[in-house]
Design an enzyme around this catalytic site. Sequence first.
Site, PDB file in Angstrom:
ATOM      1  N   ASP A 167       0.857  -1.125   0.069  1.00  0.00           N
ATOM      2  CA  ASP A 167      -0.111   0.036   0.089  1.00  0.00           C
ATOM      3  C   ASP A 167       0.871   1.290  -0.059  1.00  0.00           C
ATOM      4  O   ASP A 167       2.084   1.158   0.229  1.00  0.00           O
ATOM      5  CB  ASP A 167      -0.936   0.038   1.142  1.00  0.00           C
ATOM      6  CG  ASP A 167      -2.410   0.802   1.122  1.00  0.00           C
ATOM      7  OD1 ASP A 167      -2.319   1.572   0.293  1.00  0.00           O
ATOM      8  OD2 ASP A 167      -3.132   0.307   1.786  1.00  0.00           O
ATOM      9  N   ASP A 169     -11.038   2.175  -2.864  1.00  0.00           N
ATOM     10  CA  ASP A 169     -11.477   2.044  -1.669  1.00  0.00           C
ATOM     11  C   ASP A 169     -13.037   1.983  -1.319  1.00  0.00           C
ATOM     12  O   ASP A 169     -13.446   1.716  -0.556  1.00  0.00           O
ATOM     13  CB  ASP A 169     -10.908   3.183  -0.545  1.00  0.00           C
ATOM     14  CG  ASP A 169      -9.336   2.692  -0.188  1.00  0.00           C
ATOM     15  OD1 ASP A 169      -8.890   1.546  -0.331  1.00  0.00           O
ATOM     16  OD2 ASP A 169      -8.650   3.575   0.429  1.00  0.00           O
TER      17      ASP A 169
HETATM   18  C1  GLA Z   1      -5.789   2.046   2.465  1.00  0.00           C
HETATM   19  C2  GLA Z   1      -6.042   0.634   1.504  1.00  0.00           C
HETATM   20  C3  GLA Z   1      -7.115  -0.022   2.211  1.00  0.00           C
HETATM   21  C4  GLA Z   1      -6.621  -0.487   3.472  1.00  0.00           C
HETATM   22  C5  GLA Z   1      -6.212   0.722   4.352  1.00  0.00           C
HETATM   23  C6  GLA Z   1      -5.424   0.279   5.711  1.00  0.00           C
HETATM   24  O1  GLA Z   1      -6.753   2.863   2.496  1.00  0.00           O
HETATM   25  O2  GLA Z   1      -6.493   1.241   0.157  1.00  0.00           O
HETATM   26  O3  GLA Z   1      -7.613  -1.180   1.669  1.00  0.00           O
HETATM   27  O4  GLA Z   1      -5.571  -1.438   3.194  1.00  0.00           O
HETATM   28  O5  GLA Z   1      -5.284   1.349   3.428  1.00  0.00           O
HETATM   29  O6  GLA Z   1      -5.078   1.198   6.311  1.00  0.00           O
END
Ligand code: GLA
Length: 702
Positions: free
Chosen positions: A452, A521
């Site tokens: 990420d 997201d």
């Molecule tokens: C980002 C990702 C999510 C999750 C969060 C965790 O927003 O896109 O899917 O993994 O971080 O903190």
Amino acid sequence: MPTLPPKPPGWVLETAHTAYALGLTANGLLLNRFWGARLPLRTDYPPPAEYPNFASFTAAAHLSPEEFPAYAGASYVEPCLKLLLPDGVRDAVLKFEKADLRDGDTYLIIHLRDAFYPVSVALHYRAHHDADLIERWAVVTNAGPLPLTVERLFSAQVHPPLGEPYRLTHVAGKWSAEFQLERETLTHGVKVLESRRLTTSHHHNPWFMLDRGSADEEQGEVWFGALAWSGNWKLTAETTDFFGTRISLGLNDWDFAYVLNAGESLSAPRTFFGYTKSGFGAASRILHGYIRKRVLPHREQLHKVLYNSWEATTFNVSERAQMKIAKVAASLGCELFVVDDGWFHKRKNDTAGLGDWWADAKKFPNGLGPLVAGVNQLGMEFGIWVEPEMVNANSDLYRAHPDWVFHFPNRKRTEMRNQMILNLARADVREYLYGKLYALLSDHNIAFVKWDMNRNISEPGWPDAPGDARELWVRYVEGLYELWGRLRDSHPQVIFQSCSGGGGRVDMGILQYADQVWVSDNTDAPSRLSIQEGFSYAYPASIMEAWVTDAGFNTIPLEFRLHVAMAGALGIGGDLLKWDNEDRALAAKWIAYYKQIRPVVQGGDLYRLHRLDGGMFNALQYMLPDRSEGVLFGFRMFAPQFLPYTTNTVLLPTLHLRGLDSTASYQIEGIEAVRSGAAWMEDGLRLSLPNFGSTVRRIRRI
Ligand code: GLA
């Protein structure tokens, strides 16, 4: 295959259906001669057309379709190269030196050299015959003893035929609303798409499609291209006052400078260009095929149905709680269980822990081992979330190395989500991260890593940079690729997913390292349909991780949400402990069904039968290339009821299937009639769906 035509020199690169021709004029300009459908004879391709000066204001170089215009002379179009030479001279007068043909004449390198200074530029062209793509990039080298500065380096400039207007198709968006398709007619001037954020960004994506305003999914000329780079990039679409439209793609010159010392080179990222007469659908299929077959680390390997616990548990991760969910996930048929954020040292919420990549001793007193073993015993593979490029101020790493983040002296370090960005241009930073991630992967049976990156840059300073700190835009991405590449090499079986707060880092560069991407997201199914549609223009369904979560659980039927996610690489992300038996049974049924259609969805050709486009209905079809089997997806959004309908179902527009063998017979699940491929394609079929109704049907050749 490129050949050397009669004088003055020129070259033709041909793929299965397209051709790209370039050549030198008598005055030494390197011009594009042709970009379009392959012609029967080599002699069919026109000679390079150099235009005369226009009055005393505009020179030939400005008017002619140059392959790689440099900032020099009386030309004001977007250049691909801008140099600051050691003595302060700021133009680059590039002259043809020689051309090399390699690899059975599919790989052409044109060597250019400055008329006076010891600077050379190599233009690389590779014809991918079966993929119908031309790959281009450029390398600039300082062959002299004194340092010079590169102020702009694009990979390529391309020219559709003269004549206007052209229409540009691209995507725009933001966090939680990525990949929204946009179409606009180009008018005189320069349209810029770019990222200044250090990564590819949620806002634009480095690809384009151009048409003359009348192409659709099935027909019409489309010229298209994409850039393989995961950092600051720039696309300029320029329509001149002389009927020319030209697209340049490459490194962003925003805040950019790169010093080349004696003998050093800088390479611009790779670009891929294509042409089709068969509309946007065909352009997408060409890009999809190349990405699946030639770019991804695990090529055409099918992806497992995963469960990700983020939305269910957020930071509240422990062995017991994860195992409880894992048992339900396994019972539904999930094949991979991914523990998201929250598992590492002192990570209670987003204020602490990033940088300290070992299991939190309170949450996992015996380390991650027992959870991994427990998940494996349930018959699932184990996956884990990391965010290697980031650090919280509240971490052991930052306390030890506050100088490792991007920063300017005397300026506050802006934190976003309480985190700062580690400078991956630094070898010591990469070494630290490699050590920690290598140990994580080596000490546990980890099959999948979600990588990420949850913020964009601020204060892009590198106080102890060995050269010009503005080189960081390139050196960071090279550092990221190096680190990711080392981990891939040391653990080649691991599947990596690229995530950046959803779809903030999706491009053909990162896809050399990551087999899957997290698209957004935003997991609300109707929003997701338009995100997935925009995504599908450049990227294949196999890399498009799509989860069913609890978003919209009280308004959108679970079946609709499952069907939306089944159009990509299916995953589940809801809080399964709250799902009742009926929900679980429905999910188990569709997961089992997905496993049957998975080779078609993940390996088939995509046809966008009815674009959502802000409307109420969406339909798409995947078809195996041998035309034996396909899947049809149909979705209806909420639409007001119109009299005289007495039920809540609505007969939707006719769907004309695509990609079938016209003379073979096909059956569509749920429809008794067996009809020829021609009938399903020409006459089509009509579906009725209620509000938020959906359907998934197999198409079988019999
Ligand atoms: C980002 C990702 C999510 C999750 C969060 C965790 O927003 O896109 O899917 O993994 O971080 O903190």
